[in-house]
Design a protein around this motif. Structure first.
Motif, PDB file in Angstrom:
ATOM      1  N   ASN A 447       0.821  -1.211   0.000  1.00 15.12           N
ATOM      2  CA  ASN A 447       0.000   0.000   0.000  1.00 15.12           C
ATOM      3  C   ASN A 447       0.863   1.273   0.000  1.00 15.12           C
ATOM      4  N   GLY A 448       1.926   1.248  -0.811  1.00 14.03           N
ATOM      5  CA  GLY A 448       2.774   2.425  -0.954  1.00 14.03           C
ATOM      6  C   GLY A 448       3.752   2.642   0.177  1.00 14.03           C
ATOM      7  N   ARG A 449       3.861   1.687   1.114  1.00 20.23           N
ATOM      8  CA  ARG A 449       4.801   1.819   2.231  1.00 20.23           C
ATOM      9  C   ARG A 449       5.734   0.623   2.261  1.00 20.23           C
ATOM     10  N   ALA A 529       9.748   3.978  -5.649  1.00 19.97           N
ATOM     11  CA  ALA A 529       8.741   4.996  -5.926  1.00 19.97           C
ATOM     12  C   ALA A 529       8.203   4.847  -7.347  1.00 19.97           C
ATOM     13  N   SER A 532       6.058   1.689  -7.700  1.00 19.57           N
ATOM     14  CA  SER A 532       4.787   1.756  -6.974  1.00 19.57           C
ATOM     15  C   SER A 532       3.979   2.990  -7.359  1.00 19.57           C
ATOM     16  N   ASN A 533       4.446   3.681  -8.402  1.00 19.78           N
ATOM     17  CA  ASN A 533       3.739   4.864  -8.911  1.00 19.78           C
ATOM     18  C   ASN A 533       3.527   5.905  -7.811  1.00 19.78           C
ATOM     19  N   THR A 534       4.608   6.150  -7.058  1.00 15.72           N
ATOM     20  CA  THR A 534       4.565   7.109  -5.944  1.00 15.72           C
ATOM     21  C   THR A 534       5.602   8.204  -6.186  1.00 15.72           C
ATOM     22  N   ASP A 535       5.279   9.429  -5.826  1.00 17.55           N
ATOM     23  CA  ASP A 535       6.253  10.505  -5.925  1.00 17.55           C
ATOM     24  C   ASP A 535       7.414  10.229  -4.973  1.00 17.55           C
ATOM     25  N   THR A 538       7.049  12.099  -1.686  1.00 20.62           N
ATOM     26  CA  THR A 538       5.960  11.575  -0.850  1.00 20.62           C
ATOM     27  C   THR A 538       6.381  10.289  -0.156  1.00 20.62           C
ATOM     28  N   LEU A 539       7.069   9.410  -0.883  1.00 18.24           N
ATOM     29  CA  LEU A 539       7.550   8.159  -0.289  1.00 18.24           C
ATOM     30  C   LEU A 539       8.459   8.440   0.894  1.00 18.24           C
TER      31      LEU A 539
END
Length: 722
Positions: A447-449, A529, A532-535, A538-539
């Motif tokens: 979940n992005g973490r 990042a 996982s399609n995360t900035d 932000t990560l």
């Protein structure tokens, strides 16, 4: 340390070593034993080992750390002068002689300058030395006037008794003060009383450098001195097989050829004659067992070692178990051998005579230099006098005594003083290089973490050779610094170290372990990042909830860089990118944002670098900013251009044509923001080099979609297909 011990890093080593060894160092009862020639020498009464007060003129401050361009002469002087109540214009800087009892490093114990530790190690001892000297000078004046010491004040080297209006200069009571016993305890100023610490002070060594008065080791001239140029075996570990001295001895000005088992030196009336004589020599070399050594095999051997068993550095939770399922990201990052390439090439002047030896050199380890020469000559160390000089760039390369040992081996064959100078080619090819490192990382992402993290560091151990007591339980705390205690909350963690040695000589290099670990961690986070399609910002922010200092540094860097704004266009190419990195090492926190442009041919131009830093209490802001700027330049060259490679047992690089430094037309805009902090001072000599490398690589990744996994950047991988 037990295998499941929670942490072990350079910082934990420093804290522990300081606690154990701190009392061994602050010996301020006795004067220094020697001063150096060709530069200012201490004069006047020795109030303690650091402070000599003459009847007239500036106070001599014996500097325990060596000045090599990093500004420590000024910062050390500020610490002592702050408590001594004198101005920087009243200070004369003197390099400490070999004397571990009084000038041994509070952390390393040995007498050395390195590891970005000067400020963190010497601030308190030097402040205490200044405060102790002031207390003794005040006591001497009080005794002479028969008044209470509490009625006396000091300012700019003058003691005043306000009730009577009497004044006396420090120099007038220095002899009396030196005869007094030092006080057991002295009070230090509170920060609100500082006049010097924290101010933008002009460097005290600049005027002599500008006017050419400064004498570096390479500048030393002695009566009757000869000059030597040397050549060592081009194949690593090779030996001299045969030398025809005839052609060299015919060169005008050549006086002697010195043949040793592993090198040949030509001695002449000047450097030109010696170099020409060296070129005329006909030398046959026996290559030895390393004649087949090549870079591909070195990489392969290290990668194979990285798959073997390692020593657990940090273990929290069950990272290995969690990494067997779920979304797992994995990558490896490799860093090559690097040379030091300081502006001043290695050099050393040695005079062996009358059962003793004198040495003129710029070294980060005067005690090692003294011991090394003594061992070569078979004489007691006290018969070796080391005159230490300012250094034209060290970067860790002068933390070794090997060049002094080499010069002494040559000098013992020469009648009179001889200056041995390494050519740039010999300086590069015969260097002790930054080690080759391999980093293997795995992370589980949910979940992005990041919920599980494994980091394996593979490489040789510098500390096992250089400072054996610091190599404990199979762990090199320098090699894993930046991996053992990352600034982020990464869930379950497993950090391992695999010691893998090879035949290539290696040494400290500006940043050493964190160069490898921080580069790998920060590059890996950008890969996570992206996948996982995360900035990337932000990560990182999501993992800094319990690290307010780290978050503040990160936020300051991205705000100053305008992270949310598009990267400005560039005339160098159409592909632009912005990269980010964060580090906590050397006792300091830094964040960096780099902007790059990539040409169609794959060339990379760094256009802008922004660094935010929390280095704890700052002594001289100008020095901190200058060190970050210089480190950034050093680091950009490493990530874009630099590597040392081997073929047939020989170093393939020889000069700046194939070991390229950053050129003046390639300089990016560099902006530095220092965050206010009352924490203990950290180091800054190396962090700038460390932090910029992953930021640049991540910027290239953003611009091209190609991630750098083995330094330096390969332009062919970034070139657009035509």
């Amino acid at each position: 340390m037990q295998p499941d011990s929670p942490t072990l890093s350079r910082r934990s080593l420093l804290r522990g070593a300081a606690a154990v060894l701190g009392g061994l160092v602050i010996g301020i009862e006795l004067p220094a034993r020697r001063a150096r020639a060709d530069e200012p020498q201490a004069s006047g009464a020795a109030v303690n080992a650091f402070v000599h007060v003459p009847a007239q003129g500036p106070v001599s401050l014996i500097m325990p750390a060596v000045e090599m361009g990093q500004g420590v002469y000024t910062s050390q002087a500020m610490c002592m002068a702050e408590e001594l109540e004198i101005g920087l214009d009243q200070v004369q800087a003197i390099a400490a002689p070999p004397d571990r009892e009084h000038y041994g490093h509070p952390i390393f114990y040995v007498q050395a300058t390195g590891g970005s530790t000067t400020t963190m190690a010497w601030t308190e001892p030097l402040r205490k030395a200044g405060a102790t000297a002031r207390a003794m000078l005040v006591a001497a004046a009080a005794e002479a006037w028969n008044v209470p010491a509490s009625e006396l004040t000091t300012e700019q080297g003058v003691i005043t008794h306000r009730p009577s209006g009497r004044t006396v200069r420090y120099g007038e009571v220095a002899d009396r003060a030196a005869a007094l016993p030092p006080p057991a305890n002295v009070s230090l100023k509170s920060p609100d009383q500082f006049r010097l610490i924290g101010t933008r002070a002009k460097r005290i060594d600049t005027p002599d450098k500008v006017t050419g008065k400064t004498v570096y080791g390479i500048d030393v001239m002695r009566p009757g001195m000869k000059f030597a140029a040397l050549m060592a075996s081009p194949v690593l570990g090779g030996k001299v097989e045969h030398v025809d001295q005839g052609p060299a001895l015919k060169v005008a000005g050549v006086r002697q050829v010195v043949v040793l088992d592993d090198m040949v030196a030509v001695v002449g009336d000047n450097t030109w004659a010696a170099e020409q004589g060296l070129r005329a020599l006909d030398i046959a070399w026996a290559a030895g067992p390393n004649a087949t050594l090549n870079q591909a095999q070195l990489w392969a051997d290290t990668e194979k070692a990285s798959e073997g068993p390692g020593v657990t550095v940090r273990k929290e939770g069950d990272a290995a178990g969690k990494l067997k399922s779920g979304t797992v990201v994995e990558a490896t990052y490799e860093l090559p051998f690097l040379a030091h390439t300081s502006m001043e090439t290695q050099n050393c002047t040695v005079h062996v005579h009358d059962g003793g030896c004198e040495i003129w050199v710029g070294t980060q380890v005067p005690g090692f230099a003294q011991a090394g020469a003594a061992q070569v000559l078979g004489i007691p160390p006290e018969k070796v006098t080391v005159h230490n000089h300012l250094i034209g760039g060290g970067f860790g390369g002068r933390l070794e005594a090997a060049p002094i040992v080499t010069a002494t081996r040559i000098a013992q064959k020469v009648d009179g003083p001889v200056k041995v100078i390494w050519s740039r080619e010999q300086d590069i090819r015969q260097d002790m290089f930054r080690p080759l490192y391999h980093n293997r990382l795995k992370a589980r992402v949910e979940n992005g973490r990041i919920t599980a993290w494994q980091h394996r560091v593979t490489g040789p151990s510098i500390l096992a050779r250089w400072l054996p007591p610091a190599f404990k339980d199979g762990i090199d705390s320098d090699a894993i610094d930046g991996a053992a205690e990352p600034p982020y909350a990464l869930g379950d963690m497993l950090v391992e170290y695999i010691r893998h040695e090879n035949v290539v000589p290696f040494s400290f290099w500006r940043g050493v372990g964190p160069n490898s670990t921080v580069f790998s961690v920060e590059s890996f986070l950008d890969r996570i990042a992206r996948q996982s399609n995360t900035d990337p910002l932000t990560l990182r922010r999501g993992m800094l909830e319990k690290n307010p200092r780290g978050l503040a540094v990160l936020n300051a860097a991205v705000a100053k860089a305008g992270w949310d704004k598009p990267v400005a266009g560039s005339p160098f190419g159409s592909r632009t990118g912005r990269g980010l990195s964060l580090m906590h090492a050397f006792g300091s926190l830094l964040a960096c944002v780099a902007e790059v442009t990539v040409t169609d041919h794959g060339d990379v131009r760094v256009t802008k670098v922004v660094v935010a830093a929390d280095v704890g209490r700052v002594i001289n802001p100008d020095t901190v900013i200058a060190q970050i700027q210089g480190g950034v330049v050093f680091g950009i060259a490493a990530v874009l251009h630099n590597r040392i490679t081997f073929a047939g047992g020989e170093v393939e690089q020889s000069n700046f044509n194939d070991y390229r430094l950053l050129r003046i037309n390639e300089m990016p805009t560099i902006e530095v923001e220092l965050l206010s902090s009352q924490e203990a001072s950290g180091g800054i000599g190396e962090p700038g080099t460390v932090i910029v490398q992953p930021a640049v690589a991540n910027a290239v990744y953003a611009a091209t979609g190609v991630q750098l996994t083995r330094m330096p950047l390969d332009a062919s991988l970034l070139a657009k297909s035509v």
